[in-house]
Design an enzyme around this catalytic site. Structure first.
Site, PDB file in Angstrom:
ATOM      1  N   GLU A   1      17.847 -49.628  23.893  1.00 54.94           N
ATOM      2  CA  GLU A   1      16.684 -50.297  24.497  1.00 54.94           C
ATOM      3  C   GLU A   1      16.799 -51.825  24.531  1.00 54.94           C
ATOM      4  O   GLU A   1      15.901 -52.544  24.078  1.00 54.94           O
ATOM      5  CB  GLU A   1      15.396 -49.865  23.791  1.00 54.94           C
ATOM      6  CG  GLU A   1      15.110 -48.389  24.013  1.00 54.94           C
ATOM      7  CD  GLU A   1      13.663 -47.975  23.751  1.00 54.94           C
ATOM      8  OE1 GLU A   1      12.872 -48.817  23.307  1.00 54.94           O
ATOM      9  OE2 GLU A   1      13.339 -46.796  24.026  1.00 54.94           O
TER      10      GLU A   1
ATOM     11  N   GLU B   1      16.152 -40.220  24.203  1.00 60.22           N
ATOM     12  CA  GLU B   1      14.843 -40.191  23.527  1.00 60.22           C
ATOM     13  C   GLU B   1      13.786 -39.702  24.506  1.00 60.22           C
ATOM     14  O   GLU B   1      13.844 -40.012  25.705  1.00 60.22           O
ATOM     15  CB  GLU B   1      14.412 -41.566  23.012  1.00 60.22           C
ATOM     16  CG  GLU B   1      15.133 -42.012  21.766  1.00 60.22           C
ATOM     17  CD  GLU B   1      14.644 -43.343  21.224  1.00 60.22           C
ATOM     18  OE1 GLU B   1      13.413 -43.613  21.268  1.00 60.22           O
ATOM     19  OE2 GLU B   1      15.494 -44.118  20.768  1.00 60.22           O
TER      20      GLU B   1
HETATM   21  C1  BG6 Z   1      11.887 -46.170  21.192  1.00 58.87           C
HETATM   22  C2  BG6 Z   1      12.795 -46.635  20.094  1.00 58.87           C
HETATM   23  O1  BG6 Z   1      11.436 -47.278  21.839  1.00 58.87           O
HETATM   24  O2  BG6 Z   1      10.708 -45.530  20.865  1.00 58.87           O
HETATM   25  C3  BG6 Z   1      12.589 -45.941  18.758  1.00 58.87           C
HETATM   26  O3  BG6 Z   1      14.142 -46.575  20.482  1.00 58.87           O
HETATM   27  C4  BG6 Z   1      11.112 -45.726  18.530  1.00 58.87           C
HETATM   28  O4  BG6 Z   1      13.200 -46.714  17.772  1.00 58.87           O
HETATM   29  C5  BG6 Z   1      10.564 -44.842  19.642  1.00 58.87           C
HETATM   30  O5  BG6 Z   1      10.775 -45.211  17.278  1.00 58.87           O
HETATM   31  C6  BG6 Z   1       9.088 -44.490  19.496  1.00 58.87           C
HETATM   32  O6  BG6 Z   1       8.342 -45.649  19.339  1.00 58.87           O
HETATM   33  P1  BG6 Z   1       7.291 -45.811  18.158  1.00 58.87           P
HETATM   34  O7  BG6 Z   1       6.780 -47.200  18.289  1.00 58.87           O
HETATM   35  O8  BG6 Z   1       6.255 -44.779  18.366  1.00 58.87           O
HETATM   36  O9  BG6 Z   1       8.061 -45.610  16.894  1.00 58.87           O
END
Ligand code: BG6
Length: 470
Positions: A165, A370
């Site tokens: 990211e 993700e």
């Molecule tokens: C992504 C990241 O942006 O989202 C992760 O790569 C992150 O590191 C995930 O945990 C979810 O975001 P959050 O803020 O809910 O933890």
């Protein structure tokens, strides 16, 4: 598009799950590990820090055995740069190499393909103190770190991801810890940092092909389609603006070795353009990804904004893309979409649309690194987690991905966030994403026992049937 016949997932599809080092490992200062910006940053009040996290560092064998039971074909994790180089450069910490070598071996013993991210938000603090990515030296240190990873772990790894990211680090620098407050123009500096990261990434991709010809490598940004609020052509232009600034700016350089023209026009006009030398352009052209990995959570919806609009970002350089920028776009509420309890939009059709756009623009195979639902999971008295909401969320997202495959998009893997519960970037452990519950609270570590959630059993069947039974 609706079809008479729909496609299935490819035979060797990489079903898996994701984590990142600082959010899951804990052991933040053990076995010679140095501190990263995540260890030194200010923690959101009321939430835990990353010192113990899910204790994966000590329990990785148990966790990988559970991943195997779940049926994972792949496990995407990140290497903590500060375990390999506690200060970001200098002496290699052999204990760090040993840990990841063991972790990879454990995956391979279960036929789980390791997908390794080199850098996931955890810049070594020592490098940060010397200016972080504003200082071109950090690029050198990153290239050197990558070389060590290729040389020491490269024979066992087939898939590398460069930077997680990068676009969010630039667009939300203040939140993730990449803002250099010592410079006079924070926003311009962020785009210079971005350029140095892109150069480092290109060098690392080229190096991967030289040192590890069997392996494949790609970037891992957060990509999501931007919708216009209405069919007013001005709204459509605003959506193109944000698509360029949020998405294509990053991927065009990674794939084509040149900046997206619209994004570059914006950067130049606002006095934000980085210095780009002829030599830089050569370097960018030489580094080519083999695939695109991207993280997808939700889409954005925007409307036209004029130069007279009151919409402005905050002054600390955190651009808050959720807000907008005058003369560029104005973020608006999308009333067609439901939201999670953390107010994130849920948009599986947007996932399909994003997959289409990325594939149409770049024509490279895609892996999703993700995607997932952050929720307040509750452990019942019978020690169960009935996360039907997560099952429904993932079912719709996987269905959308399957439709994108019918649309002709080449997707070769899906690694949702997260393989196991871990600490969220800003919301602590209470915001959970995993298929496996980690029994700890925000400040009470309890016993960190692993408990399979209902979504574990559901995803296990999805993998067993290669996505036929959702
Ligand atoms: C992504 C990241 O942006 O989202 C992760 O790569 C992150 O590191 C995930 O945990 C979810 O975001 P959050 O803020 O809910 O933890």
């Amino acid at each position: 598009m609706e079809y008479n016949n729909y496609q299935s997932f490819p035979k060797d599809f990489l079903w898996g799950g994701s984590t990142s080092a600082y959010q899951v490992e804990g052991a933040y200062n053990e076995d010679g590990k140095g501190l990263s910006v995540q260890d030194t940053k200010e923690i959101t009040p009321g939430t835990t820090d990353f010192k113990v996290a899910s204790d994966h560092y000590h329990r990785y064998k148990e966790d990988i055995s559970l991943f195997s039971e779940l049926g994972f074909k792949a496990y995407r994790f990140s290497v903590a740069w500060t375990r390999i180089f506690p200060n970001g450069d200098g002496e290699i910490n052999e204990k760090g190499i040993e840990f990841y070598s063991n972790l990879i071996d454990e995956c391979l013993a279960y036929n789980i393909e390791p997908i390794v991210t080199m850098y996931h938000f955890d810049l070594p603090d020592q490098l940060n103190q010397k200016g972080g990515w504003s200082n071109p030296y950090t690029s050198e240190a990153f290239v050197n770190y990558a070389k060590v990873l290729f040389e020491r772990l490269g024979d066992k790894v087939n898939y590398w991801l460069t930077i997680n990211e990068q676009n969010m680090m630039i667009l939300h620098g203040a939140a993730i810890g990449t803002v250099n407050k010592k410079v006079s123009n924070v926003k311009k500096d962020l785009y210079q940092q971005n350029h140095y990261m892109l150069l480092a990434q290109a060098r690392v991709m080229k190096m991967c092909h030289q040192l590890c010809p069997h392996a494949k490598i790609g970037p891992a940004p957060n990509i999501s389609e931007v919708y216009p609020e209405t069919s007013n052509p001005k709204d459509f232009l605003a959506a193109q603006n944000l698509n360029s600034i949020r998405n294509w700016l990053y991927l065009d350089v990674a794939v084509y070795g040149r900046y997206d023209p619209l994004a570059l026009a914006y950067l130049k006009d606002r006095g934000l353009a980085p210095e780009i030398t002829d030599e830089d352009l050569e370097i960018l052209k030489e580094g080519k990804p083999d695939f695109i990995a991207f993280n997808y959570y939700n889409t954005s919806t925007v409307a036209y904004s004029s130069m007279e609009d009151a919409v402005v970002g905050p002054e600390d350089g955190d651009q808050q893309i959720e807000l907008g920028e005058k003369g560029v776009y104005k973020a608006v509420y999308n009333s067609y979409l439901k939201r999670t309890n953390f107010n994130w939009e849920i948009d599986p059709d947007g996932f399909r649309a994003t997959l289409r756009s990325v594939y149409q623009r770049y024509g490279l195979p895609i892996i999703i690194t993700e995607n997932g639902l952050g929720e307040y999971d509750e452990l019942t008295e019978e020690k169960k987690i009935k996360d039907q909401y997560r099952i429904e969320y993932l079912r719709d997202e996987i269905r959308a991905m399957k439709l994108a495959i019918s649309d002709g998009v080449e997707v070769f893997g899906f690694c949702p966030w997260s393989a196991i519960d871990l600490v969220s970037t800003h919301s602590g452990i209470r915001k959970r994403y995993g298929f496996i519950y980690v029994d700890r609270d925000e400040f009470d570590l309890k016993n960190l026992t692993r408990i399979k959630k209902d979504s574990f059993t559901w995803y296990q069947n999805v993998i067993r049937t290669n996505g036929e039974e959702l």
